[in-house]
Enzyme design. Sequence first.
Site, PDB file in Angstrom:
ATOM      1  N   ASN A 111       0.816  -1.225   0.000  1.00 31.66           N
ATOM      2  CA  ASN A 111       0.000   0.000   0.000  1.00 31.66           C
ATOM      3  C   ASN A 111       0.850   1.275   0.000  1.00 31.66           C
ATOM      4  O   ASN A 111       0.388   2.325   0.417  1.00 31.66           O
ATOM      5  CB  ASN A 111      -0.993  -0.016   1.173  1.00 31.66           C
ATOM      6  CG  ASN A 111      -0.319  -0.307   2.512  1.00 31.66           C
ATOM      7  OD1 ASN A 111       0.887  -0.166   2.637  1.00 31.66           O
ATOM      8  ND2 ASN A 111      -1.104  -0.686   3.503  1.00 31.66           N
ATOM      9  N   ARG A 244       2.655   6.108  12.232  1.00 29.58           N
ATOM     10  CA  ARG A 244       2.039   5.483  13.403  1.00 29.58           C
ATOM     11  C   ARG A 244       1.735   6.565  14.445  1.00 29.58           C
ATOM     12  O   ARG A 244       2.585   7.439  14.712  1.00 29.58           O
ATOM     13  CB  ARG A 244       2.963   4.432  14.040  1.00 29.58           C
ATOM     14  CG  ARG A 244       3.024   3.121  13.281  1.00 29.58           C
ATOM     15  CD  ARG A 244       1.689   2.384  13.245  1.00 29.58           C
ATOM     16  NE  ARG A 244       1.764   1.140  12.489  1.00 29.58           N
ATOM     17  CZ  ARG A 244       1.395   1.010  11.208  1.00 29.58           C
ATOM     18  NH1 ARG A 244       0.922   2.034  10.533  1.00 29.58           N
ATOM     19  NH2 ARG A 244       1.481  -0.164  10.604  1.00 29.58           N
ATOM     20  N   GLN A 273      -5.681   1.624  18.400  1.00 23.21           N
ATOM     21  CA  GLN A 273      -6.686   1.541  17.344  1.00 23.21           C
ATOM     22  C   GLN A 273      -7.597   0.359  17.610  1.00 23.21           C
ATOM     23  O   GLN A 273      -7.062  -0.702  17.939  1.00 23.21           O
ATOM     24  CB  GLN A 273      -6.009   1.404  15.979  1.00 23.21           C
ATOM     25  CG  GLN A 273      -5.311   2.701  15.588  1.00 23.21           C
ATOM     26  CD  GLN A 273      -4.797   2.724  14.156  1.00 23.21           C
ATOM     27  OE1 GLN A 273      -4.264   3.713  13.736  1.00 23.21           O
ATOM     28  NE2 GLN A 273      -4.933   1.661  13.412  1.00 23.21           N
TER      29      GLN A 273
HETATM   30  P1  NAD Z   1      10.379   1.432   4.657  1.00 19.85           P
HETATM   31  O1  NAD Z   1      10.939   0.327   5.484  1.00 19.85           O
HETATM   32  O2  NAD Z   1      10.520   1.373   3.181  1.00 19.85           O
HETATM   33  O3  NAD Z   1      10.990   2.824   5.144  1.00 19.85           O
HETATM   34  C1  NAD Z   1      11.182   3.160   6.467  1.00 19.85           C
HETATM   35  C2  NAD Z   1      12.216   4.283   6.522  1.00 19.85           C
HETATM   36  O4  NAD Z   1      12.288   4.748   7.872  1.00 19.85           O
HETATM   37  C3  NAD Z   1      13.612   3.857   6.116  1.00 19.85           C
HETATM   38  O5  NAD Z   1      14.172   4.847   5.288  1.00 19.85           O
HETATM   39  C4  NAD Z   1      14.382   3.805   7.434  1.00 19.85           C
HETATM   40  O6  NAD Z   1      15.735   4.137   7.305  1.00 19.85           O
HETATM   41  C5  NAD Z   1      13.654   4.886   8.205  1.00 19.85           C
HETATM   42  N1  NAD Z   1      13.836   4.730   9.656  1.00 19.85           N
HETATM   43  C6  NAD Z   1      13.701   3.619  10.418  1.00 19.85           C
HETATM   44  N2  NAD Z   1      13.972   3.908  11.713  1.00 19.85           N
HETATM   45  C7  NAD Z   1      14.289   5.232  11.749  1.00 19.85           C
HETATM   46  C8  NAD Z   1      14.686   6.110  12.784  1.00 19.85           C
HETATM   47  N3  NAD Z   1      14.802   5.684  14.052  1.00 19.85           N
HETATM   48  N4  NAD Z   1      14.956   7.392  12.469  1.00 19.85           N
HETATM   49  C9  NAD Z   1      14.850   7.822  11.182  1.00 19.85           C
HETATM   50  N5  NAD Z   1      14.483   7.030  10.146  1.00 19.85           N
HETATM   51  C10 NAD Z   1      14.200   5.755  10.433  1.00 19.85           C
HETATM   52  O7  NAD Z   1       8.842   1.524   5.061  1.00 19.85           O
HETATM   53  P2  NAD Z   1       7.623   2.164   4.252  1.00 19.85           P
HETATM   54  O8  NAD Z   1       6.976   1.126   3.415  1.00 19.85           O
HETATM   55  O9  NAD Z   1       8.053   3.439   3.626  1.00 19.85           O
HETATM   56  O10 NAD Z   1       6.625   2.442   5.476  1.00 19.85           O
HETATM   57  C11 NAD Z   1       7.001   3.301   6.535  1.00 19.85           C
HETATM   58  C12 NAD Z   1       6.041   3.165   7.691  1.00 19.85           C
HETATM   59  O11 NAD Z   1       4.776   3.709   7.300  1.00 19.85           O
HETATM   60  C13 NAD Z   1       5.716   1.720   8.096  1.00 19.85           C
HETATM   61  O12 NAD Z   1       6.668   1.197   8.985  1.00 19.85           O
HETATM   62  C14 NAD Z   1       4.368   1.850   8.721  1.00 19.85           C
HETATM   63  O13 NAD Z   1       4.474   2.095  10.107  1.00 19.85           O
HETATM   64  C15 NAD Z   1       3.756   3.072   8.041  1.00 19.85           C
HETATM   65  N6  NAD Z   1       2.660   2.698   7.125  1.00 19.85           N
HETATM   66  C16 NAD Z   1       1.441   3.269   7.326  1.00 19.85           C
HETATM   67  C17 NAD Z   1       0.386   2.913   6.510  1.00 19.85           C
HETATM   68  C18 NAD Z   1      -0.976   3.540   6.664  1.00 19.85           C
HETATM   69  O14 NAD Z   1      -1.957   2.937   6.260  1.00 19.85           O
HETATM   70  N7  NAD Z   1      -1.071   4.730   7.216  1.00 19.85           N
HETATM   71  C19 NAD Z   1       0.569   1.958   5.490  1.00 19.85           C
HETATM   72  C20 NAD Z   1       1.849   1.453   5.283  1.00 19.85           C
HETATM   73  C21 NAD Z   1       2.890   1.806   6.121  1.00 19.85           C
END
Ligand code: NAD
Length: 341
Positions: A111, A244, A273
């Site tokens: 997504n 989150r 949630q």
């Molecule tokens: P991803 O793994 O591709 O990217 C995560 C990024 O966060 C990476 O660049 C990583 O280096 C960075 N990161 C991790 N820990 C960090 C920290 N302590 N400080 C700074 N940067 C940090 O993940 P993604 O697919 O881009 O998704 C990101 C997040 O979005 C997911 O983990 C999830 O919690 C959230 N999400 C929300 C929805 C929604 O419906 N709202 C849907 C999908 C994902």
Amino acid sequence: MKIVGLFPSDSSGKSENQLLNDRYALGIESFLEDKDHEFVVINSDEEVDQHLEDMDVIISSPFLPAYMDENRIRKASQLKLAITAGVGSDHIDLNTASQNDLTVVEVTGCNTISVAEHTVMDVLILLRNFMEGHRQSYDGEWNLSKVGNHAHDLQHKKIGIFGYGQIGELVAERLQPFDVKVQHYRRSSQENTPYSKYVDFDELVSTSDVIVILSPLTSETDNLFNYDVLSRMKEGSYLVNTARGKIVNKDDLIELVNNNHIQGYAGDVWYPQPAPQDHPWRTMPRNAMTIHYSGMTLEAQKRIENGVKGFLTNFFNEEPYDEKDVIVSGGTITNSSYKSK
Ligand code: NAD
């Protein structure tokens, strides 16, 4: 095998196109038809406790998570696989999962587009003061100064993305035609990208007109956007959080929105949630919150269904999962974002 799936209830009974609800339940029942497994559908987190002792697989989505904390995982002695029907497995205690040889997988990328589009929409909704304009239209008002006072162009604004992974990059790419400056901070790399400049965390916080949070929820990001960080944001800037809810301190945000330091807040994620009816972010001034649905468009739900069925096939056939989808396996947290530094 006993497979437990937590799916939102379809109380209207009319949401026939929904794949992620307790009636269709990602089509898992018919998928399992000729296999000798029990499939139990529940629609609240509280019901998980009734099945802890004998379940082998648990499936839940970040939209309505089964909170698998230490206590529950220890009780669930037969549990072998926890499937996140989406992206983000923070509802599972990953350290305890690794200690108990519980495999955790999620549908990476299912997504990312859906959330990126929603996030860009949130940025625009806040800057254009859409909420006030819409409220006046609905309430029969015509107070142009009141809405115009806080309406801005997006052009030339600095957008700071915290946690620049798959979604962050898509957001940056989608913002390009608006002629904005995009900057980002992430843990994994200090490189600039074609769409965004790397800056350190303090610069991101203090110079962005809009901060967009798109990191996972981990022990490092939990409560990171607390009073100290929020008060260092630019006066009158905006915050969007589609990652989150727990990354932002609930009460500190309210204080800084109330005193106008933060001009507006948007996103779709809460803690816990479902959010309680009296959660203060629901009624906070200048908020453009929605319930958690940015990542469950119909297109995303189809990708989630395919991903979850793929995991079950791997599980039954004792085949390895695609590495990109694995969060915990073989007693180790394998996903780099969730590993402690
Ligand atoms: P991803 O793994 O591709 O990217 C995560 C990024 O966060 C990476 O660049 C990583 O280096 C960075 N990161 C991790 N820990 C960090 C920290 N302590 N400080 C700074 N940067 C940090 O993940 P993604 O697919 O881009 O998704 C990101 C997040 O979005 C997911 O983990 C999830 O919690 C959230 N999400 C929300 C929805 C929604 O419906 N709202 C849907 C999908 C994902």
